[in-house]
Design a protein around this motif. Structure first.
Motif, mmCIF file in Angstrom:
data_model
loop_
_atom_site.group_PDB
_atom_site.id
_atom_site.type_symbol
_atom_site.label_atom_id
_atom_site.label_comp_id
_atom_site.label_asym_id
_atom_site.label_seq_id
_atom_site.Cartn_x
_atom_site.Cartn_y
_atom_site.Cartn_z
ATOM 1 N N THR A 155 -15.802 26.328 -36.294
ATOM 2 C CA THR A 155 -17.220 26.678 -36.447
ATOM 3 C C THR A 155 -18.059 26.009 -35.362
ATOM 4 O OG1 THR A 155 -16.845 26.804 -38.811
ATOM 5 C CG2 THR A 155 -19.137 26.758 -38.090
ATOM 6 N N THR A 156 -17.774 24.747 -35.094
ATOM 7 C CA THR A 156 -18.504 24.053 -34.040
ATOM 8 C C THR A 156 -18.341 24.806 -32.723
ATOM 9 O OG1 THR A 156 -17.881 21.984 -35.104
ATOM 10 C CG2 THR A 156 -18.839 21.815 -32.923
ATOM 11 N N ALA A 157 -17.103 25.165 -32.416
ATOM 12 C CA ALA A 157 -16.812 25.837 -31.145
ATOM 13 C C ALA A 157 -17.572 27.152 -31.058
ATOM 14 C CB ALA A 157 -15.311 26.070 -31.012
ATOM 15 N N ILE A 158 -17.524 27.925 -32.139
ATOM 16 C CA ILE A 158 -18.187 29.235 -32.120
ATOM 17 C C ILE A 158 -19.693 29.073 -31.969
ATOM 18 C CG2 ILE A 158 -18.704 31.267 -33.536
ATOM 19 C CD1 ILE A 158 -15.819 30.855 -34.728
ATOM 20 N N GLU A 159 -20.255 28.133 -32.736
ATOM 21 C CA GLU A 159 -21.712 27.946 -32.685
ATOM 22 C C GLU A 159 -22.158 27.483 -31.289
ATOM 23 O OE1 GLU A 159 -23.857 28.813 -34.947
ATOM 24 O OE2 GLU A 159 -22.351 29.365 -36.447
ATOM 25 N N ALA A 160 -21.406 26.545 -30.707
ATOM 26 C CA ALA A 160 -21.788 26.042 -29.391
ATOM 27 C C ALA A 160 -21.668 27.148 -28.351
ATOM 28 C CB ALA A 160 -20.912 24.849 -29.013
ATOM 29 N N VAL A 180 -14.124 23.154 -25.125
ATOM 30 C CA VAL A 180 -12.683 22.894 -25.067
ATOM 31 C C VAL A 180 -12.271 22.445 -26.458
ATOM 32 C CG1 VAL A 180 -10.903 21.372 -24.145
ATOM 33 C CG2 VAL A 180 -12.701 22.263 -22.627
ATOM 34 N N LEU A 181 -11.329 23.176 -27.064
ATOM 35 C CA LEU A 181 -10.918 22.846 -28.429
ATOM 36 C C LEU A 181 -9.480 22.334 -28.420
ATOM 37 C CD1 LEU A 181 -11.707 24.977 -31.569
ATOM 38 C CD2 LEU A 181 -9.544 23.798 -31.315
ATOM 39 N N GLN A 231 -12.107 35.059 -33.802
ATOM 40 C CA GLN A 231 -13.352 34.859 -33.051
ATOM 41 C C GLN A 231 -13.160 33.787 -31.974
ATOM 42 O OE1 GLN A 231 -16.364 34.582 -36.180
ATOM 43 N NE2 GLN A 231 -17.909 34.498 -34.545
ATOM 44 N N VAL A 232 -12.480 32.698 -32.366
ATOM 45 C CA VAL A 232 -12.259 31.614 -31.402
ATOM 46 C C VAL A 232 -11.348 32.097 -30.267
ATOM 47 C CG1 VAL A 232 -11.152 29.366 -31.079
ATOM 48 C CG2 VAL A 232 -12.657 29.757 -33.045
ATOM 49 N N LEU A 233 -10.253 32.745 -30.678
ATOM 50 C CA LEU A 233 -9.286 33.165 -29.660
ATOM 51 C C LEU A 233 -9.858 34.245 -28.739
ATOM 52 C CD1 LEU A 233 -5.995 33.173 -31.777
ATOM 53 C CD2 LEU A 233 -6.852 31.404 -30.215
ATOM 54 N N GLY A 234 -10.780 35.033 -29.266
ATOM 55 C CA GLY A 234 -11.338 36.111 -28.457
ATOM 56 C C GLY A 234 -12.531 35.683 -27.609
ATOM 57 N N ASP A 235 -12.883 34.408 -27.672
ATOM 58 C CA ASP A 235 -14.082 33.952 -26.963
ATOM 59 C C ASP A 235 -13.685 33.300 -25.642
ATOM 60 O OD1 ASP A 235 -16.388 32.643 -26.079
ATOM 61 O OD2 ASP A 235 -17.083 32.261 -28.131
ATOM 62 N N SER A 236 -14.059 33.917 -24.544
ATOM 63 C CA SER A 236 -13.627 33.391 -23.237
ATOM 64 C C SER A 236 -14.314 32.077 -22.906
ATOM 65 C CB SER A 236 -13.931 34.424 -22.146
ATOM 66 O OG SER A 236 -15.316 34.706 -22.175
ATOM 67 N N ASN A 237 -15.351 31.774 -23.645
ATOM 68 C CA ASN A 237 -16.081 30.526 -23.433
ATOM 69 C C ASN A 237 -15.397 29.345 -24.130
ATOM 70 O OD1 ASN A 237 -18.223 29.649 -21.981
ATOM 71 N ND2 ASN A 237 -19.774 30.084 -23.541
ATOM 72 N N ILE A 238 -14.406 29.657 -24.969
ATOM 73 C CA ILE A 238 -13.710 28.597 -25.707
ATOM 74 C C ILE A 238 -12.269 28.487 -25.192
ATOM 75 C CG2 ILE A 238 -12.969 27.771 -27.978
ATOM 76 C CD1 ILE A 238 -15.177 29.504 -29.215
ATOM 77 N N LYS A 239 -11.933 27.311 -24.717
ATOM 78 C CA LYS A 239 -10.576 27.086 -24.199
ATOM 79 C C LYS A 239 -9.820 26.304 -25.263
ATOM 80 C CE LYS A 239 -8.911 24.922 -19.902
ATOM 81 N NZ LYS A 239 -9.585 24.289 -18.746
ATOM 82 N N VAL A 240 -8.696 26.867 -25.743
ATOM 83 C CA VAL A 240 -7.978 26.246 -26.862
ATOM 84 C C VAL A 240 -6.690 25.583 -26.379
ATOM 85 C CG1 VAL A 240 -6.843 26.684 -29.075
ATOM 86 C CG2 VAL A 240 -8.923 27.952 -28.467
ATOM 87 N N TYR A 241 -6.522 24.320 -26.742
ATOM 88 C CA TYR A 241 -5.239 23.646 -26.514
ATOM 89 C C TYR A 241 -4.566 23.461 -27.861
ATOM 90 C CZ TYR A 241 -6.774 22.190 -21.795
ATOM 91 O OH TYR A 241 -7.182 22.153 -20.486
ATOM 92 N N LEU A 242 -3.411 24.090 -28.086
ATOM 93 C CA LEU A 242 -2.669 23.881 -29.325
ATOM 94 C C LEU A 242 -1.592 22.832 -29.075
ATOM 95 C CD1 LEU A 242 -2.267 27.528 -30.669
ATOM 96 C CD2 LEU A 242 -3.899 25.770 -31.396
ATOM 97 N N ASN A 243 -1.045 22.277 -30.155
ATOM 98 C CA ASN A 243 -0.053 21.203 -30.033
ATOM 99 C C ASN A 243 -0.510 20.155 -29.032
ATOM 100 O OD1 ASN A 243 1.915 22.371 -31.812
ATOM 101 N ND2 ASN A 243 2.258 23.900 -30.201
ATOM 102 N N ALA A 244 -1.771 19.833 -29.088
ATOM 103 C CA ALA A 244 -2.333 18.931 -28.079
ATOM 104 C C ALA A 244 -3.120 17.815 -28.734
ATOM 105 C CB ALA A 244 -3.240 19.722 -27.146
#
Ligand code: SF4
Ligand code: SF4
Ligand code: SF4
Ligand code: SF4
Ligand code: SF4
Ligand code: SF4
Lengths: 210, 303, 743
Positions: C153-158, C166-167, C205-218
């Motif tokens: 939610t934080t990521a989407i709102e920001a 960066v998540l 929503q998070v995965l489809g947002d080019s403004n949000i970069k996701v690091y998994l297993n990180a």
């Protein structure tokens, strides 16, 4: 099989359901949130007359304590003051549930036999419906003589001052014993009530079957 | 034609020679002054009062009240039903609410009524006498007729239960209704708005069946009135009036108290204030005589 | 500072002109305040008055302005001169409003006003207009640690607000606990049945947002820098490390369920048929995938009766288990009971509770469960005895007061165990001494901060991260780092989402402020920052240890290194420094010291004692102002100086005041301790620790301990504060005048 055993059998282990289906307003019992406001508001509770205030009775119903509830004198102590009703945050029609449980206990023969209010309640209704109007003297006499003639005289004597006062104030007419107030269409009233009982009985039976 | 007309439902206790007959007498004379016409519903029957519950069951209870509605509709079409007794009013109103909210109950009721050759088409409004006074006439109108203010009399307004709960008079709180105090002031007497026991239960029908329990409560009600310096108690309910008045002697025996306080109906106060005689106000109907009122009633009227 | 020119302005509006002798005040400014330019004006804050000041700035070369009018908290817009040093003498709230308008009071009232003029002139001369912090960073990227509902939610709102994110998520998938739920507690009308979790939608929503970069297993391997210029190393499973420039950080590291194995008496870990709430969700998910029937784990038979044990291991006063209420688990049990009832009304569902806590719309949900036939029993479960495929639940029925109540043949027992925060290392815990053989499982750091004060954000109670719980719920004691969601306090999904939104906005505000070199709350917008004269520093480390916000690191030579963007401008470092080398341009040991010295101290025969009050500007000073607004009177013998925080009080001020002949000193600061109300969290506490040593100073001066009084004042103490002042003034009369007068 008595009415009681039949019902107990049918609702085995589910006293709440029994109350919901058989008692007027009984389907409200499950909505109590045990806040205790009713118990704290009930005048008869203050006079330490009660085994179980409404809150507790409702909990006992949910806990399946069938005999304890139906043989209790508690609901008979309700004065119909409606204090609980207006205060219950869950808006349970507590007064009516109390009357309803009492009526049910009476209907299936579990209510305490000589509980005075139960006796009076029955008396009142018979008194009222017989002629269509209440005969206050017969009502009182009936109550005092419920335990037989001897104790009736004693009870009556206790109330003697009250009665004499009322007679003097022209508010109790000794002649009522021989006749008194009544409706003209007593036949109509009897027929109407007979029908009402019939309908009510068949509805309850239907619930029981279904 | 009178200013206000109603179908009147006196109820059992107000009949001649019954416990609240003094209530009826005073109401009649009060209504005369106020130009209110009450026409008794012909052949009315008992409301079933809430204490009848053990035997009554649901439908028969409502059918009893419905019969009165039907008679009123048939004989006094279009008039609202007015009751003076709190229990009658409550019972009838309860029936009205239930029937209005349940089609089944309504249908069953009609079926039973048929046996008595009656029916209901429209639900009547059920009013208590004090509602009529407060809402239809208003305090100003009531006050206009005061010609003999009850000056200097301190009166505890004991509202009790059933005129107050669960329905009550519109706009009043359940915990501290004010209308009775206002009526006391209206007749020129001194009210006690802080009277704590004004809505305490008098024990209702338990006064008959379990007197010790009821009398314990009545004791509180009377004691508090004394504590506040009241000379008399006023109430709108016949059962309250009877319970609070007639058991004072027994309470004195049990508790060693010396209670002897008159318990009046609002209508009796009004009749005296309106210039009526002790007889009009049925003051002879008190077990505990209201000497102070009798004195005032004997005085000439200031016009 | 050759070319400073001070001007003093005395206002005659708001009744000042009638109550005070303005001409005399002008003269005081000239004579005692030694200002070259002093004027009075009928209505200083109106356009004409302000124009007069502006004109003097433009044409008379005025650089420093002393305004004798209302409180510094009033008319801040009118008296806004950003290029100039400005001091305010509080003649309205601080003098005429707290004094009776009587003839006999006139003299002392005037004296009070005159002192405030002297103080204002002295103060302003010791100030310079703050120029702003030059060491800023301008990264606008938000780092979100944790990929659960809060983090997403934080990521989407920001991102929606236009800030890149960066998540970092330690597991292999987004969603956190919420992704494991079958359904959630409803958040929309009619609040009657469990609702879809909506987590899948959040994830896409998070995965489809080019403004949000996701690091998994990180995980976050290292966090260095300050707001606006954090440098964060992210370690991934593959062993690779990625470095990101970050402006602000939201830590949404979530919770774990309290371990039910610690509750063997409730059957935890003893039977497959005793599960925690997560266990039940798993059964419900499995059922939904099959025939919809929830089955008991031991033999896969359909559950016919289920008992929910509320507060399992929670609200425990004994200290063995969790002391707190997690707040959400009542509603969760209600929801889970509905899983059964909605599928098959004949299943017996009983919730045994001591208090049912379903605030807000939870009440409707509770009611709906009652309507569905869920039985609610008020009681305390003593024991769950598993046997074969069913269990017995023994409990104390609290309504019927039946100690031996029991439910027999229960197929499934669900324990509502509650949330335990996943907050990383407790940096305040005493360092664990390595014991032989005992392997303590140490919590793993979440942020790995390089700060001198420790790797993670400080915790307050029960392991939850500290957040300013009364005023600024997301603020941690690390500027630019916000915690949100259950790591901060126990909460449900709806609350977590709200929390996340708030934290996103706060962090955006922080990085924007950082770029402009301005302070974050509570002195938001403040351009001043601590300056240190390192030549005088003795490397005592008091400032680096005491800074409540971890703003000060140390360099190789052990000198303090100030990170201005992490600083909140509380002045605690300034109060702590024994050699007084830390100062702000507009607030320093000198600005306050000069005011203390400027007060005219009458001799001991005058019967006019002087009491210095150092009042925290966040609570005590506003309370004093409001006391004035309410016309509460207090002694004319006090002289009040607002301070940034009790933590900024340098003991030299007290010694100076007592030496100068003040009869007493009152310190007014916010409540400290676990229930703190201090805007700088630890400031008032540190200040008080420092002041507790003042007794030694008093002893060396041969003074009574009554001469210094420490008072906790809240902003609501509007009536209490004047009372305390008057009481203290009376006490001091009893103690007698200070022996230092006239020296
Ligand atoms: S007041 Fe209503 S909700 Fe409260 S205990 Fe009584 S019945 Fe239950
Ligand atoms: S109505 Fe009955 S149950 Fe309710 S408070 Fe009055 S006496 Fe008690
Ligand atoms: S929310 Fe309910 S179950 Fe959870 S700890 Fe609080 S009271 Fe207990
Ligand atoms: S509304 Fe009533 S029941 Fe609910 S939390 Fe507040 S006080 Fe408690
Ligand atoms: S103590 Fe306060 S003023 Fe000093 S560096 Fe830390 S936050 Fe800034
Ligand atoms: S407190 Fe002062 S002396 Fe000590 S390290 Fe900090 S700046 Fe240096």
């Amino acid at each position: 099989m008595s009415a009681n055993t039949a019902l107990a059998e049918k609702y085995r282990n589910n006293f709440l359901k029994e109350i919901e289906e058989q008692v007027e307003m009984g389907d409200w019992v499950k909505m109590c949130m045990q806040c205790g406001v009713c118990s704290g508001s009930c005048p008869t509770n203050f006079q330490s007359a009660w085994e179980h205030p409404p809150q507790e009775l409702f909990m006992m119903i949910r806990a399946g304590k069938r005999d304890e509830v139906l043989t209790s004198t508690s609901m008979w102590n309700c004065t119909s003051c409606y204090n609980c009703i207006v205060r219950c945050p869950r808006k349970l029609p507590i007064t009516h549930i109390m009357h309803g449980i009492a009526e049910y206990a009476h209907r299936i023969g579990l209510a305490p036999k000589m509980q005075a209010t139960r006796f009076f309640s029955g008396l009142f209704w018979k008194n009222a419906t017989k002629t269509g109007r209440v005969n206050e003297l017969k009502l009182s006499m009936g109550l005092y003589f419920k335990n037989g003639f001897g104790s009736g005289v004693k009870e009556g004597m206790k109330m003697k001052d009250v009665a004499i006062g009322l007679v003097l104030a022209k508010r109790l007419n000794p002649l009522e014993l021989f006749g008194g107030h009544k409706c003209k269409d007593q036949k109509g009233i009897q027929a109407m009530l007979k029908k009402a009982y019939e309908i009510e009985r068949s509805r309850k039976a239907a619930k029981m079957a279904g | 034609m009178a200013k206000h007309e109603y179908a009147f439902y006196p109820g059992c206790s107000s009949q001649k020679g019954a416990s609240a007959s003094n209530y009826l007498t005073s109401v009649e004379s009060m209504c005369k002054t106020l130009d209110v016409k009450l026409t008794e519903i012909p052949d009315w029957n008992c409301c079933g009062a809430s204490i009848g519950y053990a035997e009554a069951g649901e439908l028969p209870r409502h059918v009893m009240n419905a019969r009165n509605f039907a008679l009123s509709e048939k004989n006094l079409p279009g008039q609202e039903i007015v009751a003076t007794c709190a229990a009658c009013w409550l019972g009838a109103r309860e029936t009205r609410e239930r029937l209005t909210h349940s089609d089944t109950l309504m249908a069953d009721t009609r079926e039973a009524l048929k046996e008595a050759g009656l029916t209901i088409n429209e639900m009547p409004n059920i009013r208590h006498m004090v509602e009529v006074l407060i809402e239809d006439l208003g305090f100003d109108e009531m006050k206009k007729h005061v010609v003999r203010p009850l000056e200097g009399v301190k009166i505890a307004g004991y509202v009790g239960c059933q005129t107050n709960r669960p329905f009550g008079v519109d706009g009043e709180s359940f915990e501290n209704p004010q209308y009775l105090d206002r009526m006391v002031e209206m007749v020129g007497a001194e009210s006690i708005p802080e009277y704590e026991q004004k809505v305490t239960c008098c024990g209702g029908a338990l006064a008959f069946s379990e007197p010790e329990k009821a009398q314990a409560q009545i004791k509180d009600i009377v004691e508090s009135a004394y504590d506040h310096g009241a000379e008399m108690i006023v109430t709108p309910c016949p059962l309250c009036q009877a319970n609070v008045e007639i058991y004072q002697g027994q309470i004195n025996k049990t508790y060693g108290t010396k209670f002897n306080i008159p318990v009046m109906y609002y209508s009796q106060l009004m009749v005296v204030a309106y210039g009526g005689s002790a007889k009009d106000a049925a003051l002879n109907g008190q077990m505990i005589k209201a000497r102070r009122l009798e004195e005032i009633a004997a005085k000439p009227v200031k016009r | 500072m050759a070319d400073i020119k001070v001007a003093a302005y005395i206002c005659k509006g708001c009744g000042l002109g009638e109550r005070l002798d303005a001409d005399a005040l002008v003269k005081i400014a000239q004579k005692d305040g030694k200002v070259p330019l002093a004027k009075s004006h009928d209505f200083l804050c109106n356009a004409d008055g302000v124009a007069m000041i502006k004109n003097d700035i433009a044409n008379e070369g005025v650089t420093h302005i002393m305004i004798g009018a209302c409180s510094r908290r009033a008319k801040t817009e009118a008296f806004f001169f950003p290029e100039n040093a400005v001091a305010r003498a509080n003649l309205r709230e601080g003098v005429i409003w707290i004094r009776p308008d009587t003839d006999e009071a006139r003299e002392t009232t005037q004296e009070m006003a005159e002192d405030y003029i002297r103080m204002g002139c002295a103060e302003v001369k010791a100030m310079t207009a703050p120029a702003g912090n030059a060491v800023t960073g301008s990264s606008k990227t938000l780092l979100v640690v944790g990929g659960g509902v809060t983090g997403m939610t934080t990521a989407i709102e920001a991102s929606k607000t236009g800030y890149p994110v960066v998540l970092v998520e330690k597991s292999g998938a987004l969603g956190g606990w919420a992704a494991k739920l079958y359904k959630r507690v409803p958040v929309h009308e009619p609040y009657k049945s469990p609702a879809d979790t909506g987590v899948g939608e959040l994830i896409s929503q998070v995965l489809g947002d080019s403004n949000i970069k996701v690091y998994l297993n990180a995980t976050v391997a290292k966090t260095d820098g300050a707001p606006g210029r954090f440098i964060v190393d992210i370690a991934t499973e593959s062993g690779a490390t990625h470095t990101e420039d970050i402006g602000a950080i939201v830590q949404a590291s979530g919770f774990d369920l309290y371990d039910m194995n610690k509750l063997p008496e409730l059957g935890g870990g003893k039977s497959a048929n005793v599960v925690d709430q997560a266990g039940l969700e798993a059964l419900a998910v499995a059922a939904a995938a099959g025939d919809g029937v929830i089955r008991r784990p031991s033999d896969n038979q359909p559950v016919k009766s289920v008992v929910f044990v509320q507060c399992a291991g929670q609200r425990d006063p004994s200290g063995t288990h969790l002391a707190y209420c997690s707040g959400y688990c009542c509603n969760t049990s209600i929801k889970q009971a509905m899983y059964f009832k909605d599928a098959n009304p004949s299943v017996d569902t009983t919730i045994i509770y001591t208090d049912l806590r379903t605030p807000g719309n939870g009440e409707d949900f509770y009611r709906s469960a009652q309507e569905k036939g869920v039985i609610f029993t008020k009681g305390k479960v003593a024991e769950v005895v598993p046997g074969g495929n069913t269990s017995t639940v023994k409990f104390h029925d609290l309504i019927l007061d039946d100690k031996d109540a029991a439910m027999l043949d229960v197929d499934l027992v669900v324990l509502a165990t509650g949330q335990v925060p996943n907050s990383g290392i407790n940096i305040d815990a005493p360092a664990a001494t390595a014991e032989e053989g005992v392997v303590e499982v140490k919590p793993i750091s979440i942020l790995n901060l390089t700060y001198r004060q420790g790797k993670d954000v400080p915790q307050l109670k029960q392991g939850f991260t500290d957040s300013h719980f009364i005023c600024f719920p997301y603020e941690t004691r690390r500027t630019g780092i916000y915690t949100a969601g259950p790591v901060r306090r126990p909460m449900d999904i709806a609350q977590a989402r709200e929390d996340a939104t708030g934290a996103a906005l706060k962090s955006i505000q922080a990085l924007e402020n950082a770029e402009l070199g301005r302070a974050a709350h509570p002195r938001s917008g403040d351009l001043s920052f601590p300056k240190v004269r390192l030549e005088g520093c003795t490397q005592c480390k008091r400032c680096t240890v005491e800074c409540p916000f971890g703003a000060i690191d140390e360099d190789e030579k052990r000198f303090p290194v100030f990170n201005e963007s992490r600083c909140r401008r509380c002045g605690t470092c300034m109060g702590a420094c024994p050699v007084r080398v830390i100062s702000f341009e507009n607030y320093s040991v000198n600005t306050v010291g000069a005011q203390i010295k400027a007060v005219d101290i009458p001799d001991e025969f005058s019967e006019k004692p002087r009491i210095l009050i150092l009042a925290c500007e966040n609570d005590a000073y506003p309370a004093l102002d409001m006391a004035g607004m309410g016309r509460n009177e207090y002694s004319a013998f006090v002289r009040i100086i607002p301070i940034r925080c009790l933590g900024s009080v340098n003991t030299i001020w007290i010694t100076d005041a007592l030496n100068a002949g003040y009869d007493g000193v009152m310190l007014m600061g916010c409540k400290s301790g676990d229930e703190y109300q201090c805007h700088f969290v630890k400031g008032s506490e540190l200040g008080r620790v420092r002041m507790s040593k003042i007794d030694d100073t008093l002893k060396t001066l041969n003074l009574e301990s009554e001469r210094v009084r420490d008072l906790e004042v809240a902003i609501t103490d509007i009536e209490r504060v004047p009372e305390m002042i008057n009481k203290y003034a009376a006490e001091l009369v009893a103690v007698g005048p200070s022996p230092f007068k006239g020296f």
